[in-house]
Motif scaffolding. Structure first.
Motif, PDB file in Angstrom:
ATOM      1  N   GLY A 111      51.899  45.487  43.712  1.00 31.94           N
ATOM      2  CA  GLY A 111      50.906  44.679  44.401  1.00 31.94           C
ATOM      3  C   GLY A 111      49.595  44.658  43.636  1.00 31.94           C
ATOM      4  N   ILE A 112      48.842  43.605  43.832  1.00 34.24           N
ATOM      5  CA  ILE A 112      47.591  43.398  43.087  1.00 34.24           C
ATOM      6  C   ILE A 112      46.482  43.040  44.076  1.00 34.24           C
ATOM      7  CG2 ILE A 112      46.437  41.981  41.331  1.00 34.24           C
ATOM      8  CD1 ILE A 112      49.394  41.300  40.348  1.00 34.24           C
ATOM      9  N   LEU A 113      45.322  43.626  43.898  1.00 35.65           N
ATOM     10  CA  LEU A 113      44.147  43.253  44.678  1.00 35.65           C
ATOM     11  C   LEU A 113      42.968  43.122  43.720  1.00 35.65           C
ATOM     12  CD1 LEU A 113      42.771  42.730  47.432  1.00 35.65           C
ATOM     13  CD2 LEU A 113      42.207  45.174  47.472  1.00 35.65           C
ATOM     14  N   ILE A 114      42.395  41.917  43.638  1.00 32.72           N
ATOM     15  CA  ILE A 114      41.276  41.665  42.727  1.00 32.72           C
ATOM     16  C   ILE A 114      40.019  41.418  43.540  1.00 32.72           C
ATOM     17  CG2 ILE A 114      40.372  40.180  40.905  1.00 32.72           C
ATOM     18  CD1 ILE A 114      43.237  39.560  40.100  1.00 32.72           C
ATOM     19  N   GLU A 115      38.958  42.145  43.197  1.00 31.49           N
ATOM     20  CA  GLU A 115      37.662  41.970  43.842  1.00 31.49           C
ATOM     21  C   GLU A 115      36.665  41.484  42.800  1.00 31.49           C
ATOM     22  OE1 GLU A 115      36.978  45.126  47.116  1.00 31.49           O
ATOM     23  OE2 GLU A 115      38.121  46.171  45.573  1.00 31.49           O
ATOM     24  N   ASN A 116      35.977  40.390  43.113  1.00 38.99           N
ATOM     25  CA  ASN A 116      35.049  39.766  42.173  1.00 38.99           C
ATOM     26  C   ASN A 116      33.616  39.889  42.676  1.00 38.99           C
ATOM     27  OD1 ASN A 116      37.123  38.386  40.329  1.00 38.99           O
ATOM     28  ND2 ASN A 116      37.708  37.603  42.341  1.00 38.99           N
ATOM     29  N   GLN A 117      32.717  40.178  41.755  1.00 39.47           N
ATOM     30  CA  GLN A 117      31.298  40.304  42.081  1.00 39.47           C
ATOM     31  C   GLN A 117      30.481  39.399  41.168  1.00 39.47           C
ATOM     32  OE1 GLN A 117      31.026  44.620  41.424  1.00 39.47           O
ATOM     33  NE2 GLN A 117      30.567  44.862  43.598  1.00 39.47           N
ATOM     34  N   LEU A 118      29.508  38.697  41.752  1.00 36.70           N
ATOM     35  CA  LEU A 118      28.585  37.872  40.978  1.00 36.70           C
ATOM     36  C   LEU A 118      27.296  38.657  40.767  1.00 36.70           C
ATOM     37  CD1 LEU A 118      27.937  35.131  39.662  1.00 36.70           C
ATOM     38  CD2 LEU A 118      27.003  34.404  41.883  1.00 36.70           C
ATOM     39  N   LYS A 119      26.999  38.990  39.529  1.00 35.71           N
ATOM     40  CA  LYS A 119      25.804  39.756  39.207  1.00 35.71           C
ATOM     41  C   LYS A 119      24.571  38.844  39.188  1.00 35.71           C
ATOM     42  CE  LYS A 119      28.008  43.635  38.575  1.00 35.71           C
ATOM     43  NZ  LYS A 119      27.810  44.782  39.476  1.00 35.71           N
ATOM     44  N   SER A 120      23.393  39.451  39.215  1.00 33.92           N
ATOM     45  CA  SER A 120      22.149  38.680  39.204  1.00 33.92           C
ATOM     46  C   SER A 120      22.005  37.848  37.930  1.00 33.92           C
ATOM     47  CB  SER A 120      20.955  39.622  39.343  1.00 33.92           C
ATOM     48  OG  SER A 120      20.953  40.596  38.311  1.00 33.92           O
ATOM     49  N   SER A 121      22.695  38.278  36.873  1.00 30.76           N
ATOM     50  CA  SER A 121      22.671  37.545  35.612  1.00 30.76           C
ATOM     51  C   SER A 121      23.645  36.366  35.605  1.00 30.76           C
ATOM     52  CB  SER A 121      23.036  38.498  34.466  1.00 30.76           C
ATOM     53  OG  SER A 121      24.348  39.024  34.654  1.00 30.76           O
ATOM     54  N   ALA A 122      24.302  36.148  36.769  1.00 32.15           N
ATOM     55  CA  ALA A 122      25.333  35.104  36.927  1.00 32.15           C
ATOM     56  C   ALA A 122      26.648  35.506  36.286  1.00 32.15           C
ATOM     57  CB  ALA A 122      24.873  33.755  36.390  1.00 32.15           C
ATOM     58  N   GLU A 123      26.745  36.735  35.803  1.00 29.57           N
ATOM     59  CA  GLU A 123      27.993  37.240  35.241  1.00 29.57           C
ATOM     60  C   GLU A 123      28.958  37.592  36.365  1.00 29.57           C
ATOM     61  OE1 GLU A 123      29.465  40.962  32.382  1.00 29.57           O
ATOM     62  OE2 GLU A 123      27.662  41.145  33.613  1.00 29.57           O
ATOM     63  N   ILE A 124      30.230  37.249  36.188  1.00 35.44           N
ATOM     64  CA  ILE A 124      31.268  37.602  37.159  1.00 35.44           C
ATOM     65  C   ILE A 124      32.007  38.834  36.646  1.00 35.44           C
ATOM     66  CG2 ILE A 124      33.379  36.875  38.335  1.00 35.44           C
ATOM     67  CD1 ILE A 124      32.389  33.988  38.046  1.00 35.44           C
ATOM     68  N   VAL A 125      31.974  39.891  37.451  1.00 33.27           N
ATOM     69  CA  VAL A 125      32.672  41.131  37.110  1.00 33.27           C
ATOM     70  C   VAL A 125      33.825  41.305  38.093  1.00 33.27           C
ATOM     71  CG1 VAL A 125      32.499  43.632  36.934  1.00 33.27           C
ATOM     72  CG2 VAL A 125      30.616  42.198  36.136  1.00 33.27           C
ATOM     73  N   SER A 126      35.006  41.577  37.576  1.00 33.35           N
ATOM     74  CA  SER A 126      36.200  41.705  38.410  1.00 33.35           C
ATOM     75  C   SER A 126      36.763  43.118  38.327  1.00 33.35           C
ATOM     76  CB  SER A 126      37.275  40.708  37.975  1.00 33.35           C
ATOM     77  OG  SER A 126      36.786  39.381  37.994  1.00 33.35           O
ATOM     78  N   ILE A 127      37.161  43.627  39.490  1.00 37.75           N
ATOM     79  CA  ILE A 127      37.878  44.894  39.557  1.00 37.75           C
ATOM     80  C   ILE A 127      39.319  44.555  39.932  1.00 37.75           C
ATOM     81  CG2 ILE A 127      38.038  47.174  40.607  1.00 37.75           C
ATOM     82  CD1 ILE A 127      35.445  46.831  39.116  1.00 37.75           C
ATOM     83  N   VAL A 128      40.227  44.799  39.009  1.00 34.92           N
ATOM     84  CA  VAL A 128      41.636  44.465  39.217  1.00 34.92           C
ATOM     85  C   VAL A 128      42.376  45.726  39.633  1.00 34.92           C
ATOM     86  CG1 VAL A 128      43.734  43.552  38.155  1.00 34.92           C
ATOM     87  CG2 VAL A 128      41.494  42.638  37.480  1.00 34.92           C
ATOM     88  N   GLY A 129      42.748  45.796  40.907  1.00 39.02           N
ATOM     89  CA  GLY A 129      43.494  46.944  41.408  1.00 39.02           C
ATOM     90  C   GLY A 129      44.986  46.668  41.388  1.00 39.02           C
TER      91      GLY A 129
END
Length: 243
Positions: A111-129
């Motif tokens: 199984g896969i769970l991906i959480e995405n965050q938008l940083k103040s710099s407009a960069e998208i950071v993803s945590i792929v579980g």
């Protein structure tokens, strides 16, 4: 690639997310745990594993997604990477179940769970579980779950499985950055579980209906052809497959 190995943690996704707030981490930082006590899957379900038998890990991905319109592309790249890694490990009868579970002999092994965050710099950071059932043999009250060991009848070296998956994932991330998503969507649809086959679904009102999976759209919605030949779109919380 930097790998952080832990004995036990409530959630590798949460640990990696908190760590990324406290310090600058290199792309493709990996956190893996022998025992995860509060892992989560799609629909908010728990991902529980037998201590020491399986793989639970999270991967930090940044400088890959350029906009939130591309978020589901990452789901597809991850699912295809796991499918291909398991193929390398000679796991038979593999399929990708929408949205991004990996099946072997119609039973869930990953199984896969991906959480995405938008940083103040407009960069998208993803945590792929990612959770992989590796050597666990029994799954009480989970009739649709299985493991790599059950699929082939032999025990796996978890470290070898992890290295195989991460190598394929990193290779595919680089390919996605250079070539785009079209190749991964092709592989995803070619191996999509029950695509173009009549089956029973259940909606979020517990109403059962017959339909045929036609495709998954770039935003992750599932397109189903109904019995009257009309096409309807569903998100992950609106429908489940009964098989």
């Amino acid at each position: 690639m930097h790998i952080i190995k832990l004995n036990a943690i409530d959630s590798t996704n949460r640990y990696l997310k908190d760590l990324a707030v406290k310090q600058t981490l290199e792309n493709f930082t990996v956190v893996t745990a022998d025992n995860q006590t509060n892992g989560r899957g799609q629909r908010g379900s728990n991902w529980e594993v037998e201590d020491g038998k399986n793989l639970t890990f999270s991967v930090l991905i940044k400088d890959v997604l350029l906009s939130f319109d591309e978020v589901f592309h990452l789901n597809v790249v991850v699912a295809v990477s796991l499918f291909q890694a398991f193929s390398t490990l000679k796991i038979p009868n593999l399929a990708i179940k929408w949205a991004n579970d990996i099946l072997a002999d119609k039973k869930k092994v990953c199984g896969i769970l991906i959480e995405n965050q938008l940083k103040s710099s407009a960069e998208i950071v993803s945590i792929v579980g990612i959770g992989i059932n590796v050597n666990q043999e029994s799954f009480s009250n989970l009739p649709q779950a299985s493991s790599l060991k059950n699929s082939v009848g032999q025990e796996f070296n978890k470290e070898e499985v992890l290295v195989t998956v991460l190598h394929q994932f990193q290779k595919n991330i680089n390919l996605y950055k250079n070539e785009g998503a079209s190749y991964f969507w092709q592989v995803y649809h070619e191996n999509l579980f029950k695509k173009n086959k009549p089956m029973v679904f259940e909606d979020n009102l517990n109403v059962k209906f017959m339909g045929i999976i036609k495709q998954v759209l770039p935003n992750g919605l599932l397109q189903i052809q109904l019995e009257d030949d009309s096409l309807q779109l569903f998100n992950i919380k609106e429908v489940k497959m009964l098989y």
